[in-house]
Design an enzyme around this catalytic site. Structure first.
Site, short mmCIF file in Angstrom:
data_model
loop_
_atom_site.label_atom_id
_atom_site.label_comp_id
_atom_site.label_asym_id
_atom_site.label_seq_id
_atom_site.Cartn_x
_atom_site.Cartn_y
_atom_site.Cartn_z
NE ARG A 1 -3.77 -2.30 0.53
CZ ARG A 1 -4.89 -2.60 1.19
NH1 ARG A 1 -5.43 -1.75 2.02
NH2 ARG A 1 -5.47 -3.77 0.98
NE ARG B 1 -4.63 -2.28 10.37
CZ ARG B 1 -5.46 -1.48 9.75
NH1 ARG B 1 -6.76 -1.65 9.84
NH2 ARG B 1 -5.00 -0.48 9.03
CD GLU C 1 -3.56 3.42 1.87
OE1 GLU C 1 -3.36 2.99 3.01
OE2 GLU C 1 -4.47 3.04 1.11
NE ARG D 1 -6.35 1.94 11.78
CZ ARG D 1 -7.65 1.90 11.96
NH1 ARG D 1 -8.15 1.22 12.97
NH2 ARG D 1 -8.45 2.52 11.14
CG HIS D 2 -2.44 2.75 8.12
ND1 HIS D 2 -3.08 3.44 9.10
CD2 HIS D 2 -3.39 2.37 7.23
CE1 HIS D 2 -4.38 3.50 8.82
NE2 HIS D 2 -4.60 2.84 7.69
CD GLU E 1 -10.90 -2.14 8.21
OE1 GLU E 1 -11.28 -0.96 8.16
OE2 GLU E 1 -10.30 -2.71 7.29
CB SER F 1 -12.18 -4.97 4.81
OG SER F 1 -13.09 -4.01 4.46
P1 ATP Z 1 -8.41 -0.11 5.17
O1 ATP Z 1 -7.38 0.41 4.24
O2 ATP Z 1 -8.45 -1.52 5.33
O3 ATP Z 1 -9.77 0.50 5.09
P2 ATP Z 1 -7.98 1.22 7.50
O4 ATP Z 1 -9.39 1.27 7.93
O5 ATP Z 1 -6.97 1.11 8.52
O6 ATP Z 1 -7.75 0.07 6.53
P3 ATP Z 1 -8.19 3.55 5.87
O7 ATP Z 1 -9.59 3.26 5.53
O8 ATP Z 1 -7.21 3.95 4.83
O9 ATP Z 1 -7.49 2.39 6.60
O10 ATP Z 1 -8.14 4.60 7.01
C1 ATP Z 1 -8.96 4.44 8.12
C2 ATP Z 1 -8.62 5.48 9.14
O11 ATP Z 1 -7.22 5.40 9.47
C3 ATP Z 1 -8.82 6.87 8.67
O12 ATP Z 1 -10.15 7.27 8.81
C4 ATP Z 1 -7.93 7.62 9.59
O13 ATP Z 1 -8.53 7.82 10.84
C5 ATP Z 1 -6.77 6.68 9.79
N1 ATP Z 1 -5.68 7.09 8.94
C6 ATP Z 1 -5.36 6.64 7.73
N2 ATP Z 1 -4.31 7.27 7.24
C7 ATP Z 1 -3.93 8.16 8.17
C8 ATP Z 1 -2.90 9.13 8.28
N3 ATP Z 1 -2.02 9.33 7.31
N4 ATP Z 1 -2.82 9.86 9.40
C9 ATP Z 1 -3.70 9.68 10.40
N5 ATP Z 1 -4.70 8.78 10.36
C10 ATP Z 1 -4.82 8.04 9.27
P1 AMO Z 2 -8.76 -3.67 3.08
O1 AMO Z 2 -8.10 -2.65 2.24
O2 AMO Z 2 -9.73 -3.19 4.10
O3 AMO Z 2 -9.56 -4.70 2.17
O4 AMO Z 2 -7.65 -4.57 3.77
C1 AMO Z 2 -7.98 -5.73 4.50
C2 AMO Z 2 -7.34 -5.71 5.87
O5 AMO Z 2 -5.94 -5.53 5.77
C3 AMO Z 2 -5.46 -4.77 6.87
N1 AMO Z 2 -4.80 -3.55 6.39
C4 AMO Z 2 -3.58 -3.13 6.78
N2 AMO Z 2 -2.69 -3.61 7.65
C5 AMO Z 2 -1.53 -2.94 7.80
N3 AMO Z 2 -1.21 -1.81 7.14
C6 AMO Z 2 -2.07 -1.28 6.24
N4 AMO Z 2 -1.73 -0.17 5.57
C7 AMO Z 2 -3.33 -1.93 6.03
N5 AMO Z 2 -4.40 -1.69 5.24
C8 AMO Z 2 -5.27 -2.68 5.47
C9 AMO Z 2 -6.64 -4.48 7.75
C10 AMO Z 2 -7.79 -4.59 6.80
O6 AMO Z 2 -8.97 -4.94 7.47
N6 AMO Z 2 -9.71 -6.51 -0.96
C11 AMO Z 2 -10.18 -6.13 0.35
C12 AMO Z 2 -10.53 -7.34 1.18
C13 AMO Z 2 -11.72 -8.11 0.68
O7 AMO Z 2 -12.77 -7.49 0.43
O8 AMO Z 2 -11.60 -9.34 0.57
C14 AMO Z 2 -9.12 -5.32 1.04
O9 AMO Z 2 -7.95 -5.31 0.69
O10 AMO Z 2 -6.69 -5.49 8.74
#
Ligand code: ATP
Ligand code: AMO
Length: 466
Positions: A235, A440, A237, A243-244, A389, A392
Site C-alpha cells: 500500500r 493487526r 499510502e 496501524r498502517h 478493523e 474487510s
Molecule cells: P483499510 O485500508 O483496510 O480501510 P484502514 O481502515 O486502517 O484500513 P483507511 O480506511 O485507509 O485504513 O483509514 C482508516 C482510518 O485510518 C482513517 O479514517 C484515519 O482515521 C486513519 N488514517 C489513515 N491514514 C492516516 C494518516 N495518514 N494519518 C492519520 N490517520 C490516518
Molecule cells: P482492506 O483494504 O480493508 O480490504 O484490507 C484488509 C485488511 O488488511 C489490513 N490492512 C492493513 N494492515 C496494515 N497496514 C495497512 N496499511 C493496512 N491496510 C489494510 C486491515 C484490513 O482490514 N480486498 C479487500 C478485502 C476483501 O474485500 O476481501 C481489502 O484489501 O486489517
C-alpha cells in the site's frame, strides 16, 4: 559428531555430561576463580558455572570466560548438577551446568546497541521517562531489529504470529479451501488506483498488488470454489499511524455462496473463533510472556448460544451519535470513532470482538454487491478487535454489466481491468470473501499498541531498512 543438547531438556538430569551451543546472555565473575554464565537458547536458559577447582579449568580460563561479550555464541561441555536452591533468572532452575570445556563459536564485533534486559522492561505509560527507566525506544529497536528480536517477548510474539497463520490454514483446509499464490506484479492497479507502488518493468511500468482481490475472485470464476492466500500486500499510502504499514501480510479468502452472503460471514466468524481458541488453548505461555512487557486485559470474545455480536453499520453509527459524536449515517468511521465504538461495545456487551454488517454502498469498493432490497447499502462487513478493523469483506458483484457500471461510478476505467471483467463474462457463481491484516491481529490480540512490533522487519513510509 557428538550430539548437542537443548537447554529445555536439562531439568532433573543430575550427573549427565552434555554438550550445548548457546548464547551467553550474561556473565558474572566472583573473584578470579569463579564465573557464572547465563546460557540461552531461544526462550530457555540455564546457569553454567566455571570454577577453578574443577578439572581442566585454569585461572586463565576463568579470566577469559569472564571477558566474553554478552550475546557471544559458545559451545560448552559440562556436567549437570542439582542445585540446592532454585536459580534466579534461569528458566531451567533446578540444575546448573558445571563447565569442563568452553569454546567461542561466534563473538560480537563492536558493542551491543542495548542489553536484552533493557529491551525487556515492561512497557508502562510515561513515554518521556524512557531514558530514565533504561527503556529502549521503538526506533532504536527497529534500527537494531536482530538484537531486539532475541528478547523473550519477541520470540513469543513471532511464535504467536506463526500460530495464527497455522490456525488460519488448518481451519480453511478442513473446510475445503485450497491455498493459491497470486502474482504481486500487476499491469494495472488492483483495486482503486490511488495507492499502488509503481515499479519499472523492462521498458514499461508494473504495479505491486495492493491485495489479491482480483486474482482470488478470478479463481472463483475458474471454479476453485474455495480459495485462500497468505501473502504480502503493498500500500503506497503515506499513513504514519500506529496501524498502517506499506507492506503487510494479507490473509485473504474467497468462496462461492449458495443462498446468502451471511454464509461467508459465518465462515469468517468460525475462523476467528478457531484462531482465538487455538491461541488460548495452546499458547498461554507465550501470551503471558508478552503480557509481562505489554500489560493488557485478556482479549475477550463471546462464546455459546448468543454468539458473536453483530451490528449493522446504521446501529453502530447510532451508538456513536447517542454518545455525542457528530457523524453522518453514511460516513466512514475514523480511527478515533472506531475505538470509541469499541469502548462502548465493551462496556455494553463485554466483548473485544464484533462484526459490523451492511455498510453504505458509497464507502465500499466498486466490486461490492449492493443489497437487493436497499441498494444504498451493501452486502459487506468489517470485523473488529479491541475497536480496530482487522478484516474487510463482502459479497462481490458477479454480473459483468453491473460491475462495469460500478467501476465507472467510482472513476475506474473498466478497460484497465479487462481480464478481470472478462472472467465474469464467462460465467461466475455468486461469491464473497474477506481480507485480514495479520500484523493487526497480532497487535490487537496482544495489545502491542504499534503494528511495527508485530512485523518482523516493518516497512512504513519512513522505513525501508533493515
Ligand atoms: P483499510 O485500508 O483496510 O480501510 P484502514 O481502515 O486502517 O484500513 P483507511 O480506511 O485507509 O485504513 O483509514 C482508516 C482510518 O485510518 C482513517 O479514517 C484515519 O482515521 C486513519 N488514517 C489513515 N491514514 C492516516 C494518516 N495518514 N494519518 C492519520 N490517520 C490516518
Ligand atoms: P482492506 O483494504 O480493508 O480490504 O484490507 C484488509 C485488511 O488488511 C489490513 N490492512 C492493513 N494492515 C496494515 N497496514 C495497512 N496499511 C493496512 N491496510 C489494510 C486491515 C484490513 O482490514 N480486498 C479487500 C478485502 C476483501 O474485500 O476481501 C481489502 O484489501 O486489517
Amino acid at each position: 559428531r557428538r550430539e548437542r543438547s537443548q537447554i529445555s531438556t536439562l531439568s532433573s538430569r543430575d550427573g549427565e555430561t552434555v554438550l550445548i551451543r548457546a548464547r551467553l546472555q550474561t556473565s558474572r565473575a566472583q573473584g578470579n576463580k569463579l564465573v557464572f554464565l547465563n546460557l540461552r537458547q531461544r526462550t530457555h536458559s540455564v546457569q553454567a558455572v566455571l570454577a577453578v577447582k574443577a578439572e581442566k579449568i585454569s585461572k586463565q580460563m576463568v579470566k577469559w570466560a569472564s571477558s566474553l561479550a554478552d550475546e557471544s555464541i559458545v559451545l560448552v561441555e559440562g556436567v549437570i548438577q542439582q542445585s540446592p536452591i532454585p536459580i534466579q533468572g534461569a528458566s531451567v532452575s533446578d540444575v546448573e551446568l558445571h563447565v569442563q570445556q568452553l569454546h567461542l563459536v561466534a563473538g560480537i564485533d563492536g558493542r551491543l546497541p542495548f542489553s536484552l534486559d533493557d529491551a525487556s522492561r515492561p512497557d508502562v505509560e510515561i513515554e518521556q521517562s524512557e531514558t530514565q527507566l533504561n527503556r529502549v525506544l521503538l526506533d532504536t529497536r527497529l534500527n537494531n531489529r536482530v538484537v531486539d528480536l532475541r528478547t523473550q517477548t519477541n520470540q513469543a510474539v513471532f511464535k504467536l504470529q506463526a500460530a495464527i497463520g497455522d490456525l488460519f490454514r488448518d481451519y480453511l483446509s478442513i473446510n475445503g479451501f485450497i491455498e493459491i499464490h497470486s502474482p504481486k506484479l500487476q499491469g494495472a492497479a488492483t483495486e482503486s488506483g490511488a495507492s499502488v507502488f509503481k515499479v519499472s518493468y523492462f521498458k514499461g511500468t508494473a504495479y505491486l498488488a495492493q491485495s489479491p482481490q482480483l486474482a482470488k475472485q478470478m479463481a472463483i470464476a475458474a471454479d476453485f470454489e474455495r480459495v485462500y492466500e497468505i501473502g504480502p500486500v503493498f500500500r503506497a499510502e503515506d499513513s504514519n499511524t500506529h496501524r498502517h504499514l506499506t507492506e503487510f501480510i494479507g490473509l485473504d479468502l474467497e468462496m462461492t455462496i449458495e443462498e446468502h452472503y451471511h454464509e461467508v460471514m459465518e465462515l469468517l466468524d468460525g475462523l476467528f473463533l478457531s484462531i482465538f481458541r487455538g491461541l488460548k488453548e495452546k499458547y498461554q505461555h507465550e501470551i503471558e510472556t508478552v503480557g509481562r512487557q505489554f500489560p493488557a486485559d485478556e482479549f475477550k470474545w463471546r462464546e455459546g448460544p448468543e454468539g458473536t455480536l453483530r451490528l449493522t453499520h446504521r446501529e453502530a453509527v447510532q451508538m456513536l451519535v447517542d454518545d455525542g459524536v457528530e457523524i453522518g449515517p453514511t460516513e466512514d468511521m475514523n480511527t478515533e470513532n472506531e475505538r470509541r465504538l469499541g469502548r462502548l461495545i465493551k462496556a455494553k456487551y463485554d466483548t473485544d470482538y464484533f462484526i459490523i454488517d451492511k455498510f453504505p454502498m458509497e464507502i465500499r469498493p466498486f466490486y461490492t454487491m449492493p443489497d437487493p432490497e436497499d441498494p444504498t447499502v451493501s452486502n459487506s462487513y468489517d470485523f473488529f478487535m479491541r475497536g480496530e478493523e482487522i478484516l474487510s469483506g463482502a459479497q462481490r458483484i458477479h454480473e459483468p454489466k453491473l460491475l462495469a457500471e460500478k467501476m465507472r461510478s467510482k472513476g475506474v476505467d473498466p478497460e484497465s481491468m479487462k481480464g478481470y471483467i472478462d472472467a465474469f463474462r464467462m460465467g461466475c457463481a455468486p461469491h464473497g470473501g474477506g481480507g485480514i491484516g495479520l500484523e493487526r491481529v497480532v497487535m490487537l490480540f496482544l495489545k502491542l499498541n504499534n503494528i511495527r512490533r508485530a512485523s518482523l522487519f516493518p516497512r512504513d513510509p519512513k522505513r525501508l531498512e533493515p
